[in-house]
Design a protein around this motif. Sequence first.
Motif, mmCIF file in Angstrom:
data_model
loop_
_atom_site.group_PDB
_atom_site.id
_atom_site.type_symbol
_atom_site.label_atom_id
_atom_site.label_comp_id
_atom_site.label_asym_id
_atom_site.label_seq_id
_atom_site.Cartn_x
_atom_site.Cartn_y
_atom_site.Cartn_z
ATOM 1 N N SER A 65 0.827 -1.205 0.000
ATOM 2 C CA SER A 65 0.000 0.000 0.000
ATOM 3 C C SER A 65 0.862 1.256 0.000
ATOM 4 C CB SER A 65 -0.924 0.001 1.213
ATOM 5 O OG SER A 65 -0.181 0.019 2.423
ATOM 6 N N ARG A 66 1.995 1.216 0.688
ATOM 7 C CA ARG A 66 2.905 2.362 0.723
ATOM 8 C C ARG A 66 3.687 2.483 -0.583
ATOM 9 N NH1 ARG A 66 2.133 0.826 5.940
ATOM 10 N NH2 ARG A 66 2.123 2.505 7.509
ATOM 11 N N LEU A 67 4.139 1.359 -1.114
ATOM 12 C CA LEU A 67 4.887 1.392 -2.370
ATOM 13 C C LEU A 67 4.005 1.783 -3.546
ATOM 14 C CD1 LEU A 67 7.083 -1.826 -1.953
ATOM 15 C CD2 LEU A 67 7.764 0.549 -1.588
ATOM 16 N N VAL A 120 -5.783 4.004 -1.793
ATOM 17 C CA VAL A 120 -4.872 3.032 -2.400
ATOM 18 C C VAL A 120 -4.772 1.788 -1.532
ATOM 19 C CG1 VAL A 120 -2.465 2.602 -3.026
ATOM 20 C CG2 VAL A 120 -3.541 4.759 -3.673
ATOM 21 N N MET A 121 -4.652 1.983 -0.206
ATOM 22 C CA MET A 121 -4.558 0.835 0.696
ATOM 23 C C MET A 121 -5.783 -0.065 0.566
ATOM 24 S SD MET A 121 -4.291 0.622 4.871
ATOM 25 C CE MET A 121 -2.564 1.041 4.973
ATOM 26 N N GLY A 122 -6.957 0.539 0.499
ATOM 27 C CA GLY A 122 -8.180 -0.246 0.371
ATOM 28 C C GLY A 122 -8.189 -1.100 -0.876
ATOM 29 N N TRP A 123 -7.807 -0.503 -2.010
ATOM 30 C CA TRP A 123 -7.797 -1.247 -3.262
ATOM 31 C C TRP A 123 -6.717 -2.336 -3.260
ATOM 32 C CZ3 TRP A 123 -11.843 -1.319 -6.050
ATOM 33 C CH2 TRP A 123 -12.657 -0.190 -6.200
ATOM 34 N N VAL A 124 -5.545 -2.019 -2.701
ATOM 35 C CA VAL A 124 -4.447 -2.992 -2.679
ATOM 36 C C VAL A 124 -4.807 -4.190 -1.807
ATOM 37 C CG1 VAL A 124 -2.081 -3.378 -1.884
ATOM 38 C CG2 VAL A 124 -2.617 -1.343 -3.223
ATOM 39 N N VAL A 125 -5.381 -3.932 -0.626
ATOM 40 C CA VAL A 125 -5.756 -5.031 0.269
ATOM 41 C C VAL A 125 -6.867 -5.874 -0.359
ATOM 42 C CG1 VAL A 125 -6.739 -5.611 2.515
ATOM 43 C CG2 VAL A 125 -5.001 -3.823 2.341
ATOM 44 N N ALA A 126 -7.851 -5.210 -0.978
ATOM 45 C CA ALA A 126 -8.920 -5.958 -1.656
ATOM 46 C C ALA A 126 -8.352 -6.816 -2.775
ATOM 47 C CB ALA A 126 -9.957 -4.985 -2.210
ATOM 48 N N ASP A 127 -7.417 -6.237 -3.530
ATOM 49 C CA ASP A 127 -6.740 -6.950 -4.608
ATOM 50 C C ASP A 127 -6.065 -8.208 -4.075
ATOM 51 O OD1 ASP A 127 -4.705 -7.834 -6.324
ATOM 52 O OD2 ASP A 127 -4.283 -5.846 -7.099
ATOM 53 N N GLU A 130 -2.602 2.930 -10.620
ATOM 54 C CA GLU A 130 -3.838 2.316 -11.119
ATOM 55 C C GLU A 130 -4.316 1.193 -10.197
ATOM 56 O OE1 GLU A 130 -5.573 3.400 -13.492
ATOM 57 O OE2 GLU A 130 -4.228 4.839 -14.458
ATOM 58 N N ALA A 131 -4.431 1.512 -8.902
ATOM 59 C CA ALA A 131 -4.819 0.484 -7.930
ATOM 60 C C ALA A 131 -6.234 -0.035 -8.185
ATOM 61 C CB ALA A 131 -4.704 1.048 -6.518
ATOM 62 N N ARG A 132 -7.142 0.877 -8.507
ATOM 63 C CA ARG A 132 -8.536 0.475 -8.726
ATOM 64 C C ARG A 132 -8.656 -0.414 -9.970
ATOM 65 N NH1 ARG A 132 -13.675 4.686 -9.022
ATOM 66 N NH2 ARG A 132 -15.310 3.111 -9.323
ATOM 67 N N LEU A 133 -7.984 -0.040 -11.037
ATOM 68 C CA LEU A 133 -8.009 -0.839 -12.261
ATOM 69 C C LEU A 133 -7.445 -2.232 -12.006
ATOM 70 C CD1 LEU A 133 -8.281 -1.255 -15.332
ATOM 71 C CD2 LEU A 133 -6.023 -0.165 -15.579
ATOM 72 N N LEU A 134 -6.318 -2.278 -11.297
ATOM 73 C CA LEU A 134 -5.682 -3.564 -11.033
ATOM 74 C C LEU A 134 -6.563 -4.476 -10.182
ATOM 75 C CD1 LEU A 134 -1.925 -2.670 -10.465
ATOM 76 C CD2 LEU A 134 -2.866 -4.195 -12.201
ATOM 77 N N THR A 135 -7.278 -3.897 -9.240
ATOM 78 C CA THR A 135 -8.163 -4.713 -8.411
ATOM 79 C C THR A 135 -9.233 -5.392 -9.254
ATOM 80 O OG1 THR A 135 -7.800 -3.270 -6.497
ATOM 81 C CG2 THR A 135 -9.737 -4.709 -6.448
ATOM 82 N N GLY A 136 -9.813 -4.640 -10.180
ATOM 83 C CA GLY A 136 -10.808 -5.225 -11.075
ATOM 84 C C GLY A 136 -10.229 -6.311 -11.958
ATOM 85 N N LEU A 137 -9.045 -6.036 -12.514
ATOM 86 C CA LEU A 137 -8.404 -7.030 -13.377
ATOM 87 C C LEU A 137 -8.036 -8.289 -12.593
ATOM 88 C CD1 LEU A 137 -6.018 -4.768 -15.514
ATOM 89 C CD2 LEU A 137 -8.188 -5.789 -16.217
ATOM 90 N N ARG A 138 -7.490 -8.092 -11.391
ATOM 91 C CA ARG A 138 -7.065 -9.234 -10.599
ATOM 92 C C ARG A 138 -8.259 -10.069 -10.137
ATOM 93 N NH1 ARG A 138 -1.517 -10.122 -8.534
ATOM 94 N NH2 ARG A 138 -1.913 -9.348 -6.439
ATOM 95 N N ALA A 139 -9.367 -9.417 -9.847
ATOM 96 C CA ALA A 139 -10.565 -10.167 -9.467
ATOM 97 C C ALA A 139 -11.021 -11.059 -10.608
ATOM 98 C CB ALA A 139 -11.677 -9.202 -9.061
#
Length: 385
Positions: free
Chosen positions: A71-73, A191-198, A320-329
Amino acid sequence: MTADLPSPVRLRQATMSLITLLGGVSLAVIPAATVSISSRLFSRPEQGIIAVAVMVATFAGQLTFAVVLESRLSSAATERRVVFPLWLAGLALLAALVIAVNPTNPVVLCVGLPLLIAALEVGRGVSVAERLDVREIWASVAVGLGALGGVAAAFAGQQWALIPLVAGIAGATIVRCLPVSHRASRPDPAVMGWVVADTAITGVIYPLLNTMILALLGPGDAVLFTAIATVSGLLAIPLNFMRLRLLKAHSRLDIAVSGGAVLAAVVVLVVLERTGALGLIFGGVWTNSAVLLPLVLACGWRAASLATTIPFATLRRMGEARLLTGLRAAVSLMAFALAAIGLALHDLSAVFLGLLVAELISAVVYELARRHRVRVAERLAVAAQ
């Protein structure tokens, strides 16, 4: 970036990167050593539960890694600095102590494993991201010696075989939590929220899959799945190293070093399998099964992540944390579906084949997304001129 440095500096950086990368073996051997030791200390049903616990612990480590590091990186508006949190070090040391006092209790081991693995994941991640190479070398030596001592004790039939293992982890934890000159950046909450969800969506697939294997195929196949996934995890060491470095900045040098290490790891695993060394480590669950094909497929699955990691890290650096979360899901659901088909066939080779196919498709998806975002950024830059 690294191409602008003088040759001696680049050579030194490449050497330290290689040493630190090789130190990642210490992280991979802990799950393998745990499975190996448990195969000689506990009954087959208990081994099956511990095999699932290893997967759950790995998932817990990934989630903690996402909160503390990734999340920090991935917070592009900050300095993206990370440190090893003392609260995690304290919990890991407590877990190591409790296991050392109760080394023959499988429940205690299953409860303590998530804390130990989380400390290993985060501690190594901090060292790699912040280039604390000398510290990481000593920590890796401590973990490696502890794992070696534990496995040797298990071979000798000693009931205290888990004590050297957790002692090595405790020693590495103490080294990795020594003070540093910088402070951790504050992550962007969104960003942390999206990364953790991812991470949660992606990581939950494997413990869930192994739980299904335990329920449908029995403890033997659950242990074998964990053993093969753990052994092929040797390839994940250079891939995770490359991912961490690329999250900070793109580096052709780190990509080249990591790619070479992946190829070397495949060769090492094939040699270990053909010489019977892996059967010696994992015992009857390995020697009584046809493991070469599923092992090769598992190695292919891990190696395919090389093509996935580069566009993934680029999208992370672009925020692009939000985009990546969708793609990874999407790709995680696909991976689970393909692996479940293999499970329905009662064939571990088909399970790993499904994971391999899903990883190859994921690489294409991430690269197409990266190219699209680069084109959008270029158009916006031209419009702003």
